[in-house]
Write an enzyme that holds these catalytic residues in place. Sequence first.
Site, PDB file in Angstrom:
ATOM      1  N   SER B  55       0.811  -1.222   0.000  1.00  0.00           N
ATOM      2  CA  SER B  55       0.000   0.000   0.000  1.00  0.00           C
ATOM      3  C   SER B  55       0.841   1.267   0.000  1.00  0.00           C
ATOM      4  O   SER B  55       0.305   2.351  -0.141  1.00  0.00           O
ATOM      5  CB  SER B  55      -0.937   0.003   1.203  1.00  0.00           C
ATOM      6  OG  SER B  55      -0.197  -0.043   2.389  1.00  0.00           O
ATOM      7  N   HIS B  95       1.540   3.669   7.062  1.00  0.00           N
ATOM      8  CA  HIS B  95       0.921   4.625   6.139  1.00  0.00           C
ATOM      9  C   HIS B  95       1.340   6.047   6.479  1.00  0.00           C
ATOM     10  O   HIS B  95       1.943   6.302   7.513  1.00  0.00           O
ATOM     11  CB  HIS B  95      -0.609   4.503   6.178  1.00  0.00           C
ATOM     12  CG  HIS B  95      -1.125   3.356   5.365  1.00  0.00           C
ATOM     13  ND1 HIS B  95      -2.447   3.006   5.361  1.00  0.00           N
ATOM     14  CD2 HIS B  95      -0.520   2.496   4.528  1.00  0.00           C
ATOM     15  CE1 HIS B  95      -2.620   1.968   4.569  1.00  0.00           C
ATOM     16  NE2 HIS B  95      -1.463   1.629   4.046  1.00  0.00           N
ATOM     17  N   ASP B 123      -7.667   5.939   5.334  1.00  0.00           N
ATOM     18  CA  ASP B 123      -7.674   4.673   6.075  1.00  0.00           C
ATOM     19  C   ASP B 123      -8.882   4.479   6.981  1.00  0.00           C
ATOM     20  O   ASP B 123      -8.881   3.558   7.792  1.00  0.00           O
ATOM     21  CB  ASP B 123      -6.414   4.582   6.939  1.00  0.00           C
ATOM     22  CG  ASP B 123      -5.187   4.332   6.097  1.00  0.00           C
ATOM     23  OD1 ASP B 123      -5.370   3.998   4.928  1.00  0.00           O
ATOM     24  OD2 ASP B 123      -4.083   4.460   6.625  1.00  0.00           O
TER      25      ASP B 123
END
Lengths: 187, 180
Positions: B55, B95, B123
């Site tokens: 990701s 992230h 998210d």
Amino acid sequence: MHSFLTRANAILAYTLSVCACLTFLCFLSTAFSHYDTDVRLRTFKTVVKNVPDYSASREKNDLGFLTFDIKTDILLIKYFNKIFIFNWNVKQLFVYLVAEYQTKMNSLNQIILWDKIIIREDNAILELKNMNTKYYFWDDGNGLRGNNNITLHLSWNVVPNAGLLPSISAKNVHSFAFPSEYTTSRL
Amino acid sequence: MWRSSFDDVKRMNKRQFLYQVLSFGMIVSSALMIWKGLMVVTGSESPIVVVLSGSMEPAFHRGDLLFLTNHAAEPVRVGEIVVFKVEGRDIPIVHRVMKLHEKNENNNTVKFLTKGDNNSVDDRGLYAPGQLWLTEKDVVGRARGFLPYVGMVTIYMNEYPKFKCAILACLGMYVLVHRE
């Protein structure tokens, strides 16, 4: 003594240590480089609305709209007083535009409005005209209307092949104000 | 080769065998010391993590290693890459912070929203049900250093338990049997 296994083991160990050593030297060679550049930012068409934020609390929050220009000469990397766009230990630049402001509710708000991934092969000169924001400019509450000190600055995160992950902000910032009335019409 | 090493073990007397066991213990305890020492220095409960998903591509691929710090004196800021844990998920997520709101100094609370560079949405769908923001207590660390590929070994070990057993058995045998 010198069986196949011991030889294979020796070769593997030697290869791994050489790789580790070279990687460390690569990291060391760029660990002290400075990354900096001049950025010119401008904003137009700043509008603020008061609408329910269905992605979060469903309460009515301020939502800002703006279009902007970005011009960077080049994303320069200064390294031992020489200038490169990418040195060998830069895999990717993650360039992002941050809006930073204060409201009554929060002493600091930071929102990324736009970002771009620049990988090695790409052109690292940014010249963008009349861009819309990539992400919604939602405030946490109602602090955008009439807010007259919203600063924009461009930052970039350097992702190396191996090494540190520095984040650098351009020194010049741009300030703008949102209008003191909500816009109710559709944009 | 195997037979000769077993002969070695047979020929060892008690003292030598004990010495080998102790040196094995030294290796294990020094590894533990390094890990715990890193935890103290970096302030993070897990100073080194392996990237498990794509990701954050093309910055981080599966199997890359990240070095984290989590000093309280350095507040989280937008654009940083954080590693966080979500209730109900055992795997930490790596992230980038996209939005951040910090309340006034006296009750210094920070809330922020993350997104993976390679994901098109933020998210909120990954957080626990009803959770809209992350706070500092969810954070395991902030990414400071990067090393490619090295974490593939641990991924293989986790995916193929037999491979892990084989490696551990080999290492254990080597340490116990090997004589200087």
